[in-house]
Scaffold this active site. Structure first.
Site, PDB file in Angstrom:
ATOM      1  CG  HIS A 111      -5.785  -2.411   0.468  1.00 48.13           C
ATOM      2  ND1 HIS A 111      -5.029  -2.061  -0.620  1.00 48.13           N
ATOM      3  CD2 HIS A 111      -5.269  -1.724   1.519  1.00 48.13           C
ATOM      4  CE1 HIS A 111      -4.104  -1.190  -0.250  1.00 48.13           C
ATOM      5  NE2 HIS A 111      -4.225  -0.974   1.045  1.00 48.13           N
TER       6      HIS A 111
ATOM      7  CB  SER B  83      -0.936  -0.080   1.204  1.00 47.14           C
ATOM      8  OG  SER B  83      -2.094   0.639   0.922  1.00 47.14           O
TER       9      SER B  83
ATOM     10  CE  LYS C  80       0.010   5.325  -1.861  1.00 48.90           C
ATOM     11  NZ  LYS C  80      -1.031   4.728  -2.613  1.00 48.90           N
TER      12      LYS C  80
HETATM   13  C1  GCU Z   1      -5.419   4.745   1.816  1.00 44.51           C
HETATM   14  C2  GCU Z   1      -4.840   5.546   0.681  1.00 44.51           C
HETATM   15  C3  GCU Z   1      -4.009   4.688  -0.259  1.00 44.51           C
HETATM   16  C4  GCU Z   1      -2.992   3.880   0.522  1.00 44.51           C
HETATM   17  C5  GCU Z   1      -3.682   3.132   1.632  1.00 44.51           C
HETATM   18  C6  GCU Z   1      -2.745   2.383   2.577  1.00 44.51           C
HETATM   19  O1  GCU Z   1      -6.386   3.868   1.326  1.00 44.51           O
HETATM   20  O2  GCU Z   1      -5.892   6.170   0.001  1.00 44.51           O
HETATM   21  O3  GCU Z   1      -3.322   5.475  -1.197  1.00 44.51           O
HETATM   22  O4  GCU Z   1      -2.281   3.021  -0.313  1.00 44.51           O
HETATM   23  O5  GCU Z   1      -4.394   4.035   2.451  1.00 44.51           O
HETATM   24  O6  GCU Z   1      -1.584   2.724   2.703  1.00 44.51           O
HETATM   25  O7  GCU Z   1      -3.236   1.448   3.219  1.00 44.51           O
END
Ligand code: GCU
Length: 425
Positions: A403, A262, A266
């Site tokens: 997720h 997540s 990135k």
């Molecule tokens: C939120 C955010 C995402 C990110 C995620 C996470 O959903 O919008 O961009 O990847 O958190 O880090 O769990």
């Protein structure tokens, strides 16, 4: 052959009703064209690896100045590595545990990153290692009372109960995390992790805490619009963990895999793009600002992410709210910066917020760079069906479920590392 992945129409309908301003329907993706990584701003075609090396630096600079922000310092001079814990009989004798305090300034005030390492006993040294940043603390990875437990800061979307739970003994060896460690060790790899809060706590305080608080002075009197946000800070922290791994004789620094989930996916991509010491990079459900193409505006968009998480990217990135087409880069170019090193992008069926198709398309659009550099790129024309990993030098899968970083994902990353590290000679 089964059909390639498509989002479940019921889920698309449900999410679209819940968040009418967000695109969840493939038919609503606006037309767009991606910048070509293999054409320079002057229109020159990049046809050799040598030309790519130059082009690569231009692209890297664009991500620094327009997206994640510039890091004010490389390896700090005063950095100290203190191996304060060594146990060769950890996990019932199966592993060696080390804990290293990485004092980023060398001053008693820190900040200090705690690196936890488990190495399987048995396989010959030096060992390949999986390195990942974690969300909830090193102690969540094993019910091992020796792992240092730190108080957790209260951050966006946390309840005080969650904060208290993850600051307490009750959260040692949480959920499936110990299984990830066991699997890694069983398959002959070391496991190393740092909590991202040690580098920069994940909430917006005007860049006063964490590494911003100590290193932003190098920018001079005011923070420029291309100063590092938190993702850049976390990526920088991964490189500092690597500084230690390079010194550890039991670790093969040429075979370090970084994995992130997540927001930390990135981070893994950005760390891998900048620091070529990382041999393999894995992005798990990284979505917007990670592996997903911004121009598709599917699920989370540049405006949404900049609004909800104003501290993640540099200020310049906010110029591209609702103006994705004006970005000089898109996320396929981030993946291309990792070439020719292996990279794995993984999506989840129900994680439409992170745009699984956009993640696949970005990986695919990085393929020409991987091929120019003599690799097999991503050997898939279309998105594969659910739970059908594709593994070239670029790997990709979309797994069932939501997720998360699951044991299924993790085992595929080990398969991928085996494929690239244990090639028959
Ligand atoms: C939120 C955010 C995402 C990110 C995620 C996470 O959903 O919008 O961009 O990847 O958190 O880090 O769990």
């Amino acid at each position: 052959m089964e059909q390639g992945w498509r989002a479940n129409p019921d889920l698309v309908r449900k999410l679209s009703e819940k968040q009418p301003g967000v695109i969840y329907d493939e038919a609503k993706v606006p037309p767009y064209s991606l910048p070509d990584p293999l054409v320079s701003p002057e229109g020159l075609k990049i046809v050799t690896p040598e030309l790519w090396m130059k082009r690569r630096l231009e692209i890297l600079e664009l991500f620094r100045s327009q997206v994640y922000g510039r890091t004010p310092i490389d390896k700090p001079e005063g950095i100290l590595f203190e191996v304060w814990d060594l146990d060769r009989e950890a996990i019932g004798g199966k592993a060696t545990r080390k804990q290293v305090a990485i004092n980023l300034t060398g001053s008693p005030d820190g900040p200090v990153m705690d690196l936890l390492i488990y190495l399987p006993n048995g396989p010959p040294r030096p060992l390949p290692v999986f390195l990942m940043l974690n969300f909830m603390g090193n102690h969540t990875f094993y019910d091992d009372p020796a792992i240092r437990l730190k108080d957790r800061p209260l951050q966006a979307f946390n309840t005080t109960e969650e904060r208290d739970f993850f600051s307490s003994e009750r959260s040692r060896g949480w959920g499936d995390l110990p299984k990830l460690v066991d699997k890694t060790l069983e398959r002959g790899y070391g496991f190393a992790t740092v909590c991202y809060n040690d580098i920069d706590p994940d909430f917006h305080d005007g860049f006063r805490n964490g590494v911003h608080g100590v290193f932003d002075k190098f920018f001079g009197a005011s923070r420029p619009p291309d100063a590092w946000g938190s993702i850049s800070a976390w990526a920088w922290g991964l490189s500092r963990a690597m500084d230690y791994l390079e010194k550890d004789d039991e670790v093969d620094e040429k075979r370090v895999v970084i994995v992130g989930h997540s927001r930390l996916g990135k981070t893994a991509l950005w760390a891998g793009a900048q620091d070529e010491r990382f041999a393999i990079v894995v992005s798990n459900n990284s979505g917007c600002g990670g592996a997903a193409l911004s121009r598709r505006r599917f699920g989370e968009t540049v405006r949404i992410i900049n609004t909800v998480f104003p501290h993640w990217f540099c200020d310049n990135f906010k110029q591209y709210n609702d103006r994705e087409d004006e970005l000089p880069v898109d996320q396929h170019m981030l993946i291309a910066l990792i070439a020719p090193r292996p990279v794995y992008v993984a999506s989840a069926d129900e994680d439409l917020w992170a745009d699984p198709r956009g993640e696949f398309l970005a990986a695919k659009a990085a393929d020409p760079v991987y091929r120019l550099l003599g690799t097999d790129g991503l050997p898939a024309e279309e998105m594969p069906p659910l739970n059908h990993p594709v593994m070239g030098t670029i790997g990709y899968h979309v797994r069932s479920g939501g997720h998360a970083l699951t044991l299924y994902d993790w085992e595929r990353y080990i398969d991928f590392a085996d494929k690239h590290f244990r090639k028959p000679k």
